[in-house]
Design a protein around this motif. Structure first.
Motif, PDB file in Angstrom:
ATOM      1  N   ILE A   1       0.536  -1.049   0.243  1.00 21.46           N
ATOM      2  CA  ILE A   1       0.249   0.511  -0.128  1.00 21.46           C
ATOM      3  C   ILE A   1       1.146   1.476  -0.101  1.00 21.46           C
ATOM      4  O   ILE A   1       0.729   2.225  -1.159  1.00 21.46           O
ATOM      5  CB  ILE A   1      -1.046  -0.273   1.256  1.00 21.46           C
ATOM      6  CG1 ILE A   1      -1.356  -1.133   1.241  1.00 21.46           C
ATOM      7  CG2 ILE A   1      -1.950   1.343   0.849  1.00 21.46           C
ATOM      8  CD1 ILE A   1      -2.519  -1.285   0.011  1.00 21.46           C
ATOM      9  N   ALA A   2       1.996   0.905   0.663  1.00 20.09           N
ATOM     10  CA  ALA A   2       2.477   2.406   0.684  1.00 20.09           C
ATOM     11  C   ALA A   2       3.852   2.553  -0.189  1.00 20.09           C
ATOM     12  O   ALA A   2       3.656   4.082  -0.461  1.00 20.09           O
ATOM     13  CB  ALA A   2       3.617   2.809   2.329  1.00 20.09           C
ATOM     14  N   THR A   3       3.826   2.000  -0.991  1.00 25.10           N
ATOM     15  CA  THR A   3       4.870   2.007  -1.914  1.00 25.10           C
ATOM     16  C   THR A   3       3.822   2.398  -3.893  1.00 25.10           C
ATOM     17  O   THR A   3       4.391   2.201  -4.371  1.00 25.10           O
ATOM     18  CB  THR A   3       4.949   0.887  -2.954  1.00 25.10           C
ATOM     19  OG1 THR A   3       4.242  -0.680  -2.540  1.00 25.10           O
ATOM     20  CG2 THR A   3       5.988   0.145  -1.500  1.00 25.10           C
ATOM     21  N   GLY A   4       2.777   2.065  -3.314  1.00 22.84           N
ATOM     22  CA  GLY A   4       1.739   2.959  -4.239  1.00 22.84           C
ATOM     23  C   GLY A   4       0.915   0.597  -4.908  1.00 22.84           C
ATOM     24  O   GLY A   4       0.381   1.367  -6.377  1.00 22.84           O
ATOM     25  N   ARG A   5       1.364   0.055  -4.833  1.00 18.37           N
ATOM     26  CA  ARG A   5       1.539  -1.218  -5.804  1.00 18.37           C
ATOM     27  C   ARG A   5      -0.543  -1.064  -5.987  1.00 18.37           C
ATOM     28  O   ARG A   5      -0.618  -1.466  -6.447  1.00 18.37           O
ATOM     29  CB  ARG A   5       1.764  -1.788  -5.541  1.00 18.37           C
ATOM     30  CG  ARG A   5       3.322  -2.591  -5.655  1.00 18.37           C
ATOM     31  CD  ARG A   5       4.286  -3.613  -5.040  1.00 18.37           C
ATOM     32  NE  ARG A   5       3.451  -4.908  -5.291  1.00 18.37           N
ATOM     33  CZ  ARG A   5       3.398  -6.058  -4.443  1.00 18.37           C
ATOM     34  NH1 ARG A   5       4.370  -5.544  -3.594  1.00 18.37           N
ATOM     35  NH2 ARG A   5       3.111  -6.869  -4.987  1.00 18.37           N
ATOM     36  N   PHE A   6      -0.401  -0.559  -4.828  1.00 19.64           N
ATOM     37  CA  PHE A   6      -2.102  -1.439  -4.671  1.00 19.64           C
ATOM     38  C   PHE A   6      -3.392   0.457  -4.313  1.00 19.64           C
ATOM     39  O   PHE A   6      -1.899   0.270  -3.287  1.00 19.64           O
ATOM     40  CB  PHE A   6      -2.980  -2.636  -3.414  1.00 19.64           C
ATOM     41  CG  PHE A   6      -2.416  -3.625  -4.233  1.00 19.64           C
ATOM     42  CD1 PHE A   6      -3.105  -4.218  -4.795  1.00 19.64           C
ATOM     43  CD2 PHE A   6      -0.617  -4.267  -3.961  1.00 19.64           C
ATOM     44  CE1 PHE A   6      -2.874  -5.720  -6.208  1.00 19.64           C
ATOM     45  CE2 PHE A   6      -0.546  -5.470  -4.554  1.00 19.64           C
ATOM     46  CZ  PHE A   6      -2.097  -6.514  -5.142  1.00 19.64           C
ATOM     47  N   PRO A   7      -4.251   0.563  -4.333  1.00 19.44           N
ATOM     48  CA  PRO A   7      -4.740   1.916  -3.543  1.00 19.44           C
ATOM     49  C   PRO A   7      -5.458   1.537  -2.361  1.00 19.44           C
ATOM     50  O   PRO A   7      -5.793   1.131  -2.142  1.00 19.44           O
ATOM     51  CB  PRO A   7      -6.115   1.943  -4.837  1.00 19.44           C
ATOM     52  CG  PRO A   7      -6.147   0.917  -5.372  1.00 19.44           C
ATOM     53  CD  PRO A   7      -4.978   0.095  -5.401  1.00 19.44           C
ATOM     54  N   ILE A   8      -5.303   2.258  -1.255  1.00 10.28           N
ATOM     55  CA  ILE A   8      -5.653   1.752   0.009  1.00 10.28           C
ATOM     56  C   ILE A   8      -7.073   1.438  -0.257  1.00 10.28           C
ATOM     57  O   ILE A   8      -7.387   0.818   1.309  1.00 10.28           O
ATOM     58  CB  ILE A   8      -5.633   3.436   1.074  1.00 10.28           C
ATOM     59  CG1 ILE A   8      -5.865   3.191   2.441  1.00 10.28           C
ATOM     60  CG2 ILE A   8      -6.488   4.359   0.547  1.00 10.28           C
ATOM     61  CD1 ILE A   8      -4.899   4.002   3.809  1.00 10.28           C
ATOM     62  N   ASN A   9      -7.846   2.044  -0.853  1.00  7.16           N
ATOM     63  CA  ASN A   9      -9.005   1.068  -0.826  1.00  7.16           C
ATOM     64  C   ASN A   9      -9.509   0.000  -1.531  1.00  7.16           C
ATOM     65  O   ASN A   9     -10.644  -0.547  -1.548  1.00  7.16           O
ATOM     66  CB  ASN A   9     -10.339   2.435  -1.243  1.00  7.16           C
ATOM     67  CG  ASN A   9     -10.470   2.472  -2.960  1.00  7.16           C
ATOM     68  OD1 ASN A   9      -9.288   2.212  -3.581  1.00  7.16           O
ATOM     69  ND2 ASN A   9     -11.431   3.116  -3.486  1.00  7.16           N
ATOM     70  N   THR A  10      -8.172  -1.348  -1.975  1.00  8.51           N
ATOM     71  CA  THR A  10      -7.934  -1.973  -2.284  1.00  8.51           C
ATOM     72  C   THR A  10      -9.159  -3.018  -1.287  1.00  8.51           C
ATOM     73  O   THR A  10      -7.977  -3.148  -0.116  1.00  8.51           O
ATOM     74  CB  THR A  10      -6.571  -2.566  -2.825  1.00  8.51           C
ATOM     75  OG1 THR A  10      -6.599  -3.735  -3.577  1.00  8.51           O
ATOM     76  CG2 THR A  10      -6.443  -3.345  -1.541  1.00  8.51           C
ATOM     77  N   PRO A  11      -9.154  -4.134  -2.412  1.00  8.79           N
ATOM     78  CA  PRO A  11      -9.638  -5.729  -1.193  1.00  8.79           C
ATOM     79  C   PRO A  11      -8.565  -5.622  -0.486  1.00  8.79           C
ATOM     80  O   PRO A  11      -8.115  -5.665  -1.566  1.00  8.79           O
ATOM     81  CB  PRO A  11     -11.105  -6.384  -2.407  1.00  8.79           C
ATOM     82  CG  PRO A  11     -10.806  -5.494  -3.211  1.00  8.79           C
ATOM     83  CD  PRO A  11     -10.236  -4.002  -3.095  1.00  8.79           C
ATOM     84  N   VAL A  12      -8.808  -6.270   1.379  1.00  3.12           N
ATOM     85  CA  VAL A  12      -8.174  -6.796   1.609  1.00  3.12           C
ATOM     86  C   VAL A  12      -7.343  -7.545   1.096  1.00  3.12           C
ATOM     87  O   VAL A  12      -6.228  -8.562   1.639  1.00  3.12           O
ATOM     88  CB  VAL A  12      -8.439  -6.804   3.518  1.00  3.12           C
ATOM     89  CG1 VAL A  12      -9.135  -7.737   2.955  1.00  3.12           C
ATOM     90  CG2 VAL A  12      -7.050  -6.961   4.279  1.00  3.12           C
ATOM     91  N   SER A  13      -8.445  -8.974   0.239  1.00  6.02           N
ATOM     92  CA  SER A  13      -7.525 -10.435   0.118  1.00  6.02           C
ATOM     93  C   SER A  13      -6.909  -9.539  -1.271  1.00  6.02           C
ATOM     94  O   SER A  13      -6.464 -11.041  -1.457  1.00  6.02           O
ATOM     95  CB  SER A  13      -9.008 -10.872  -0.699  1.00  6.02           C
ATOM     96  OG  SER A  13      -9.479  -9.900  -1.948  1.00  6.02           O
ATOM     97  N   ASN A  14      -6.644  -8.900  -1.966  1.00  9.41           N
ATOM     98  CA  ASN A  14      -5.622  -8.377  -2.528  1.00  9.41           C
ATOM     99  C   ASN A  14      -3.841  -8.154  -2.344  1.00  9.41           C
ATOM    100  O   ASN A  14      -3.234  -8.490  -3.154  1.00  9.41           O
ATOM    101  CB  ASN A  14      -6.218  -6.897  -3.250  1.00  9.41           C
ATOM    102  CG  ASN A  14      -7.121  -7.627  -5.081  1.00  9.41           C
ATOM    103  OD1 ASN A  14      -7.508  -8.388  -4.550  1.00  9.41           O
ATOM    104  ND2 ASN A  14      -7.409  -6.268  -5.000  1.00  9.41           N
ATOM    105  N   ILE A  15      -3.631  -8.484  -0.562  1.00  7.99           N
ATOM    106  CA  ILE A  15      -2.494  -8.002   0.026  1.00  7.99           C
ATOM    107  C   ILE A  15      -2.729  -8.775   0.976  1.00  7.99           C
ATOM    108  O   ILE A  15      -1.323  -8.562   1.065  1.00  7.99           O
ATOM    109  CB  ILE A  15      -2.884  -6.402   0.310  1.00  7.99           C
ATOM    110  CG1 ILE A  15      -3.422  -5.931   1.233  1.00  7.99           C
ATOM    111  CG2 ILE A  15      -2.735  -4.866  -0.728  1.00  7.99           C
ATOM    112  CD1 ILE A  15      -3.520  -5.057   1.924  1.00  7.99           C
ATOM    113  N   MET A  16      -3.145  -9.370   1.150  1.00  4.71           N
ATOM    114  CA  MET A  16      -3.137 -10.616   2.310  1.00  4.71           C
ATOM    115  C   MET A  16      -2.081 -11.869   1.397  1.00  4.71           C
ATOM    116  O   MET A  16      -1.992 -11.909   0.965  1.00  4.71           O
ATOM    117  CB  MET A  16      -4.384 -11.610   3.367  1.00  4.71           C
ATOM    118  CG  MET A  16      -5.044 -12.083   1.610  1.00  4.71           C
ATOM    119  SD  MET A  16      -6.683 -12.605   2.303  1.00  4.71           S
ATOM    120  CE  MET A  16      -6.774 -14.084   1.136  1.00  4.71           C
ATOM    121  N   SER A  17      -1.380 -11.893   2.454  1.00  2.00           N
ATOM    122  CA  SER A  17      -0.076 -13.431   2.617  1.00  2.00           C
ATOM    123  C   SER A  17      -1.476 -14.836   2.946  1.00  2.00           C
ATOM    124  O   SER A  17      -2.186 -14.751   3.525  1.00  2.00           O
ATOM    125  CB  SER A  17       0.446 -13.150   3.075  1.00  2.00           C
ATOM    126  OG  SER A  17       1.707 -12.025   3.340  1.00  2.00           O
TER     127      SER A  17
END
Length: 635
Positions: A219-235
């Motif tokens: 998120i902080a690097t801008g790869r995903f917008p802050i309102n992206t579903p958490v499923s996109n960034i979870m491990s």
């Protein structure tokens, strides 16, 4: 089940952990076992081999497990009937760290991991057994008092070792979110609760985890917008464990899966209710004196006060490890790594204060620190070597390094390492000089007649790089071994140096104790017992041109290979050195001193006999020195 599978099942049920399985489970395992026949000296797998898809049980015969240590193949275990081994494919991704070779004609059962692994989900006893066995890599012999050896992950004393196999305390009220929540919502949840992770669940079971690291990297690097579903960034998937998970199990699973968190569920799978989350911090809290943790803290330390506190914890770690009968070689290895980290940090703090060095340099520990044998807080010994510089820069450069030496030795004194009474330290202008000057120094020492060796102390031949340029240490090493080759005068000096101390036992095998002074009637274990062994090991190591090994115990082990004719003497001396070091360390810890003088009356009768027996090989060693180096002085 066919008759062969039946026989295998009958065999397996006599041994742990198979005796924990149901009849149906045992039948399933037995039906999938592959029988491997090994001829004498045939290798099943060796160091660096790609991992097999099975682990093994000795059905008959004997299998040797060996490792390479200091260029020597050492057998660490002889596995007999019923012993399981080769568990690395269960818990690690890298290749084998040990070699398994048949000592005699043997049969082993290969048990496919794909068949056995599903049986562990609801059987924590079997899983803990396997983890424990993997951590020790020795057979499960609960009556044995033998010590266990690690498989490159961590060390432990034996299977009942509470420190490693205790149940973990962990967060039982984890933060939860669903895959529909946004990254922003999850971040706010973490911020409000001051926690660094959120478990993402579906129908009560975990499907992923989001940590601060995910938010920072995605998120902080801008790869995903802050309102992206958490499923996109979870491990995902999340690594799950049972409620009664042990410290060892958690540690191994984090290593195996390269994760920093584990999700605790009722049955250890991702299909059951979430009970909590284990973080790396929980592991650290469970092992406050873990060597890895101490070294991390050393690297972050900013004062001598912080480093002194860590050195105190190291003393406690050494004491508790000895009490638990952890092998002294292991304790010494751990202690030396932590000591060296402290020494290095002391140099780094000095550089932070003085500014960047004007030339490349090497800070070398000498003496007991250089041999990595400093279990007690004894005095500091060091030399400072800086690279050759232009003549007009020499004074300025040397002045910087003298300041570095003085600042560092003062810091180390505050930590608890006393100043060397003989001035053998990098803060002394005699022992802080350029590489060329040091090469001249070693040339003069090693080629001088005995009358011109006033400044020569044998500890200058026990050196180890603490921080700085490896090439500088290599240059010193090269000049030492070049000068040592066929140097009769030099070995005459070192040989007589090794023989200079009086015998530890009288003709009638009585201890020769101090006759007067404050240590009257005490035994000087350093001068009369340890130093002759240390000096002899150094002498023979230089003579046989064994490079890169400073530790006395390891030197003797290596000498047994270099000079097999006298291997028995060297190996006896190696074991004697370990025992004497243990006695001295216990004495020093008890009295908070160097442990040099032993009150024999306070030793048990058994320890007094062991001490006496440890001194016996020294007479043979003395004769060997006289014979090899043609010495008659002091005989």
């Amino acid at each position: 089940m066919n008759i062969i599978a039946q026989q295998i099942a009958e065999f397996l049920k006599n041994y742990a952990p198979f005796n924990q399985l149901t009849s149906e489970q045992l039948a399933e395992v037995a039906s999938n076992v592959r029988v491997v026949s090994l001829e004498k000296k045939q290798t099943l797998f060796k160091i660096n081999d790609t991992l097999h898809d099975s682990f093994y049980v000795v059905a008959s015969g004997v299998v040797n497990i060996s490792v390479i240590a200091d260029a020597e193949e050492s057998i660490i275990s002889k596995l007999h009937e019923g012993t399981i081994f080769g568990l690395r494919p269960f818990f690690a991704k890298n290749n084998y760290k040990m070699t398994a070779k048949a000592r005699e004609e043997s049969l082993v059962y290969a048990i496919p991991i794909a068949v056995f692994k599903p049986l562990l989900a609801n059987n924590s006893e079997v899983l803990n057994f396997l983890l424990e066995n993997f951590a020790s890599n020795l057979p499960d012999d609960r009556s044995s008092q033998g010590n266990l050896v690690s498989d490159g992950l961590f060390y432990t004393e034996k299977q009942s070792e509470a420190q490693f196999f205790q149940t973990l305390a962990y967060n039982t009220t984890p933060l939860l979110a669903t895959s529909d929540n946004t990254a922003q919502e999850v971040a706010q949840l973490m911020a409000e609760s001051l926690k660094n992770n959120v478990i993402i669940f579906e129908r009560n079971g975990p499907i992923g985890i989001v940590t601060h690291a995910d938010l920072a990297s995605k998120i902080a690097t801008g790869r995903f917008p802050i309102n992206t579903p958490v499923s996109n960034i979870m491990s995902s998937p999340v690594v799950t464990v049972l409620e009664n998970v042990s410290l060892a199990e958690a540690q191994l699973l984090m290593l195996k899966n390269n994760v920093t968190h584990l999700c605790v569920t009722i049955d250890g799978t991702d299909k059951s209710t979430i009970k909590g989350v284990i973080s790396e911090h929980d592991l650290i809290a469970a092992q406050a004196s873990n060597p890895g943790v101490l070294i991390k803290e050393i690297k972050r330390s900013l004062s001598s006060k912080e480093l002194k506190e860590i050195r105190t914890r190291l003393t406690n770690l050494i004491q508790s490890s000895i009490q638990k009968n952890i092998p002294l070689t292991h304790i010494t290895n751990i202690a030396s790594e932590i000591n060296f980290a402290i020494l290095k940090r002391a140099v780094e703090l000095s550089i932070l204060d003085l500014g960047s060095p004007p030339a490349r340099f090497a800070w070398l520990s000498i003496g007991s620190q250089g041999r990595k044998e400093q279990l007690l807080l004894t005095d500091q010994d060091s030399i400072l070597v800086f690279e050759d510089v232009a003549q007009d820069k020499y004074i300025e450069v040397k002045d910087y390094f003298l300041k570095l030496g003085k600042k560092t030795t003062a810091t180390l004194e505050k930590i608890g390492y006393e100043l060397c009474p003989y001035g053998h330290m990098g803060s002394n202008m005699m022992w802080c000089k350029s590489l060329t000057d040091w090469i001249k120094q070693y040339n003069n020492w090693m080629n001088a007649t005995r009358e011109n060796t006033d400044n020569l102390s044998s500890i200058f031949f026990d050196y180890e790089l603490v921080t700085g340029e490896q090439k500088i240490e290599t240059a010193i090493n090269n000049i030492v071994f070049e000068n040592a080759s066929n140097n009769t005068l030099f070995f005459d000096f070192l040989g007589n140096d090794a023989l200079r101390n009086n015998a530890p036992l009288s003709f009638f095998k009585k201890f020769l104790v101090e006759e007067e002074g404050i240590h009257k009637d005490k035994f000087d274990i350093k001068t009369k017992a340890l130093m002759p062994l240390i000096d002899s090991a150094r002498l023979f190591t230089l003579s046989y041109e064994i490079k890169g090994i400073n530790n006395t115990y390891t030197r003797f082990k290596q000498l047994a290979i270099a000079d097999p004719k006298h291997a028995e003497i060297y190996l006896s001396c190696a074991e004697a050195y370990l025992f004497l070091t243990k006695i001295r360390t216990l004495e020093g810890l008890k009295n908070e001193n160097s442990g040099q003088y032993i009150n024999l009356e306070e030793l048990s009768k058994i320890d007094r006999e062991k001490l006496k027996n440890a001194l016996i090989p020294m007479k043979e060693l003395e004769e060997l020195i006289k014979d090899k180096f043609q010495l008659t002085q002091f005989s």
